[in-house]
Design an enzyme around this catalytic site. Sequence first.
Site, PDB file in Angstrom:
ATOM      1  N   GLU A 237       0.844  -1.202   0.000  1.00 48.69           N
ATOM      2  CA  GLU A 237       0.000   0.000   0.000  1.00 48.69           C
ATOM      3  C   GLU A 237       0.880   1.252   0.000  1.00 48.69           C
ATOM      4  OE1 GLU A 237      -4.065   1.533   2.143  1.00 48.69           O
ATOM      5  OE2 GLU A 237      -2.436   0.868   3.438  1.00 48.69           O
TER       6      GLU A 237
ATOM      7  N   GLY B  92       3.534   1.993  10.697  1.00 47.49           N
ATOM      8  CA  GLY B  92       3.173   1.503  12.019  1.00 47.49           C
ATOM      9  C   GLY B  92       2.643   0.086  11.939  1.00 47.49           C
ATOM     10  N   ALA B  93       1.806  -0.146  10.931  1.00 42.54           N
ATOM     11  CA  ALA B  93       1.251  -1.472  10.680  1.00 42.54           C
ATOM     12  C   ALA B  93       0.573  -1.435   9.312  1.00 42.54           C
ATOM     13  CB  ALA B  93       0.264  -1.883  11.766  1.00 42.54           C
ATOM     14  N   MET B  94       0.261  -2.617   8.788  1.00 44.00           N
ATOM     15  CA  MET B  94      -0.390  -2.715   7.484  1.00 44.00           C
ATOM     16  C   MET B  94      -1.436  -3.825   7.532  1.00 44.00           C
ATOM     17  SD  MET B  94      -0.914  -1.738   4.467  1.00 44.00           S
ATOM     18  CE  MET B  94      -2.096  -2.537   3.387  1.00 44.00           C
ATOM     19  N   GLU B  95      -2.652  -3.512   7.068  1.00 43.47           N
ATOM     20  CA  GLU B  95      -3.826  -4.360   7.263  1.00 43.47           C
ATOM     21  C   GLU B  95      -3.977  -5.483   6.258  1.00 43.47           C
ATOM     22  OE1 GLU B  95      -5.388  -0.731   4.827  1.00 43.47           O
ATOM     23  OE2 GLU B  95      -3.936  -1.107   6.419  1.00 43.47           O
TER      24      GLU B  95
ATOM     25  N   HIS C 145      -9.863  -2.736   9.771  1.00 46.21           N
ATOM     26  CA  HIS C 145      -9.669  -2.696   8.313  1.00 46.21           C
ATOM     27  C   HIS C 145     -10.105  -3.983   7.631  1.00 46.21           C
ATOM     28  CE1 HIS C 145      -7.905   1.072   7.223  1.00 46.21           C
ATOM     29  NE2 HIS C 145      -6.855   0.959   8.009  1.00 46.21           N
TER      30      HIS C 145
ATOM     31  N   HIS D 136      -7.098  -0.849  15.169  1.00 47.41           N
ATOM     32  CA  HIS D 136      -7.195  -0.132  13.894  1.00 47.41           C
ATOM     33  C   HIS D 136      -7.050  -1.098  12.724  1.00 47.41           C
ATOM     34  CE1 HIS D 136      -6.512   3.527  11.333  1.00 47.41           C
ATOM     35  NE2 HIS D 136      -5.896   2.617  10.573  1.00 47.41           N
ATOM     36  N   GLU D 137      -6.012  -1.922  12.753  1.00 46.52           N
ATOM     37  CA  GLU D 137      -5.750  -2.826  11.627  1.00 46.52           C
ATOM     38  C   GLU D 137      -6.809  -3.912  11.527  1.00 46.52           C
ATOM     39  OE1 GLU D 137      -3.625  -1.753   9.606  1.00 46.52           O
ATOM     40  OE2 GLU D 137      -2.815  -0.269  10.998  1.00 46.52           O
TER      41      GLU D 137
ATOM     42  N   GLU E 126      -9.465   4.625   6.245  1.00 49.34           N
ATOM     43  CA  GLU E 126      -8.668   5.063   7.392  1.00 49.34           C
ATOM     44  C   GLU E 126      -9.490   5.799   8.441  1.00 49.34           C
ATOM     45  OE1 GLU E 126      -6.015   3.760   7.777  1.00 49.34           O
ATOM     46  OE2 GLU E 126      -5.302   3.197   5.792  1.00 49.34           O
TER      47      GLU E 126
END
Length: 1029
Positions: free
Chosen positions: A298, A432-435, A471, A467-468, A490
């Site tokens: 992404e 930070g992170a990826m979903e 998603h 959060h992730e 988001e």
Amino acid sequence: MDPFDYNSTERASLPRNMIENSMFEEEPDIVDLARDSTAYPTFPALDPDEAVYEPRSSRLLVRGLGENDADDDEEDCESSARLLGMSFMNRSANQRSNPSPYIRQTPPRSCSAPSARTMVVCVLFLAIVASTTMVLYFLPGCNFTKRGCPEQQNNTSNSTDGELFPWAQYQLPRSVRPLSYDLTLSPDFSTMEFSGYTVINMIVLHNTKRIVLHSANLNITKATFKLGDEAKTDVTLLENKTREQIAVKFPEELKAGQHCVLTLNYTARLSHTYDGFYNSSYIDHSGKKRVLAASQFEPLYARKAFPCFDEPSFKATFLVKINRKPEYMTISNMPKAKSTHIADGLVQDEFAKTSVNMSTYLVAFVVGNFIPANRTISDTLVSVYSVPDKKEQTGFALDTVSKLLEFYNDFFEINYPLPKLDLVAIPDFLAGAMENWGLITFRETNLLVGRNSSLMEKQLVASVIAHELAHQWFGNLVTMSWWSDLWLNEGFATYMQFTSLQTVLPQLDMGNFFLDVRFRALDKDALNSSHPISTEVNSPEQVHEMFDSVSYLKGASILLMLNASLPGDQQFRKGIIQYLKQFAGLNTDTDDLWNSLTEVKVSNQHLNVSEMMRSWTSQKGFPLVTVSRKGDEVTLKQEIFLLTSENTKHTSSLWNNPVMYVNDSCSLTPECRQLFILKTKTETFKVPETVKWLKLNYKNTGFYIVDYGDKGWDALTSAMSDNFQVLTQEDRASLIHNIFALSKLGRVSFHQVISLLNYMPKETEMNPVIEAMLQLKEIYQMLQKRYERGPVIRIRSYILNLFGVLMDKQTWTEEESVSKQKMRSVLLEMACELEQEKCTQQAKAMFKKYIESNGTFHIPADLQRVVFSVAAQSDEDWESLFTMYQYATYDSEKQKMLQGLASTQDTQKIAWLLKEGLNGNLIKVQNLEMLIHTICQSYVGNLLAWDFVQQNWNQLVEIFSIGSFTIQKILKSLTSQFSTQSHLNQVQWFFLSLKERGSQMRSVQAALETIRLNQRWMERNLPSLREWP
């Protein structure tokens, strides 16, 4: 290891001209660079629309050659530091004989009249210019507005053999849609390369003679095409490198409804940055270097790992195979179906075909050495992966994701659709992170929790997980059609992270965290350089810049506002459930969401959500609501709140604004609030004449700022002074935020701000304290950056007097409440920064005990940063801290050590840290942004960091990408405290010199605007601050 040679007499000195300009900005004998044309040319303000991109020619890829032509050489722009006579890390004061490089020229006493010949030449020149302008003016397609002439679509220019690239748009044509991908990847860690084999099954939607898709930095060695039942044939590819597109042209039309297959063989290097399929390494507990490869696709990077239709709306299924050496393991979106031994001693891991259609940016795979901790929740195998040394740090994450998965399954009334859910802590990971669907990747600090971690650290980890995981529904199951509506992903995930954790883990106090998020969203959106939540996106830089506080924080804020204003408590939830079920597996835009919420009726008080919310997503900014009273009549007036005040008079922006208000007779409980919908510019309502004051925007659930007028502010200030608990802590913090914002706008005086804050020594709650401290610290640091000694001393004394009682009340032992931990860390960090003796002595004593215990003594996690920062001011303790940093095993503690090291005032240490942060040897490059932010807190560090970034800009944007969130944050850290004309000139000059390497970024416009706003605030308030008792 000792990184410094203390026997050397040379030190890294400050960029001297910046010191001179900062220290003496107000002195009349120093040249004002804005007026001295010999020092600087005059430039207009940058505008994002002024950048014109000239795409390069398309290039023919001949099947089987397997070679990529080298990219055209990038323009070698000399950095502004050199243009200004600066160089980084190798200057000293005695290197220049002149005390200042700027010499004021004495103007001539008189001037003579121009000669006749000169007059004639001037007239002729003006006539030519006027004629040329008129000719250009009447050329079609160019109107000389601010946006300039439209970009010329010359992407179809000839390649070396005369072939034309058949597509001239940024977005792909919609004539063909992928149905499935079969991917085989073979990474080789000895060469840091990989080979790939991609099979794309497609359906033709409209008759066409071309197929256009994405590819970036892939050396395609063979391409074949198969139409229906026809035989497979070799095909020739065209490439447009600027657009990262490849194409196949056909002599005969492909017909709608036909199925076809494109097969591509290719090789590529594993990326050395943090995108695409990238390589990384870490050192394990035995000192052995371990290598790994991970993906980050992404927003635009799947094309760097395999040729694909790399846009959110091109959903398909994926079957992934990865070839590896036996000592490694692999993970992907789906469970592993089988492993097979193949040639050259390799093992091929084949993963099950995805059971859902996915956008390419959600595909993921990891190759390395990881170990899982797992359990089954609602028929889903949930695993948390880490490197073997850190498995004991996965427990909190596993517990948290298990609870959240059950919550989301119930809340959305749609079960998580994949058979497994993996969370992987990557040792070197920029985001930070990826979903990624079924394989969520994290920075280690955002997933792993040590045995001594504080509630603040657990709050961070839980927030990122929530959060992730949100998603997986908002973004993965239902995906925005294009990046212009990124907020649907988001904004919703941000909103749900707070909503879910308030139920699942109430002890983390997410409500207070969310309040601060809304304040920061207002701050960003108050700038003229902001953008609508839904906005046009037509370039890679614009895609990257959508990942900002508007999409995340403002998006979440308006969802909270909507939910708070809807009748009952179920319309919002039922509306989003309907939205998810109606569009599952599909792509949507903002109107689809509003329509779903409007269609749901749960009471007779039905609110037209579409009508109300379009005004919040289609225009930038937010309302300034002005309150006035006359007897029992209250008048509300709305206008756009723009800190660039000269533009406010030209706008007619209106919002459908749900105004929640309370008054002195009832102000604390939700039952006290009353709702008034402000739709037009001015409206009125009635209140009893006995009401002494009104407080609008109850608990700050709305997205607007309120000006109560002088009488209204006096009444609220008096009420707070008499009994500050007459308002909720959210409302007290809201008043503090609003009055500082109005001070920046020039609507209230700084004296009124100080009057409101007089109650602060009695304050007991986190949000008002932190908001007041943040705002005052910003003023303090701005004055520091100007080297305003007198005002700096005065504001320092004021802060210590205002918060001294609260600072003295703070303990240095373990604290169980997350809110108290946050308030304590903010208060003590400021106390020690201002060199309050009690604070600095306590911090030094605690660090000494920590060192003497050989690490067995534990410093409370929320106090580690302040203790390490104080210790870093001593050369000896800095060395001790650096040694401990090298051997620390808990990433959150290691990060605080790095922040402590970066707080030093020693210019040589700062220079070394910056250099090492970019090299990535002892300090991971992923931490460079945090390093720069910390260094910029000091006067010395800010100047050095600004010089460093100018010198290394090209390398930075290669690593982090132009427009990325990391680059946005670096620019904000560097420039947000600048407030002088010389700083403005330097920033403007530098970014103008970059051209396509960054000048067009929205974050550059925000930086320039912020500096101008700081200038204006200083011009208005500095005289009184200089005489402030």
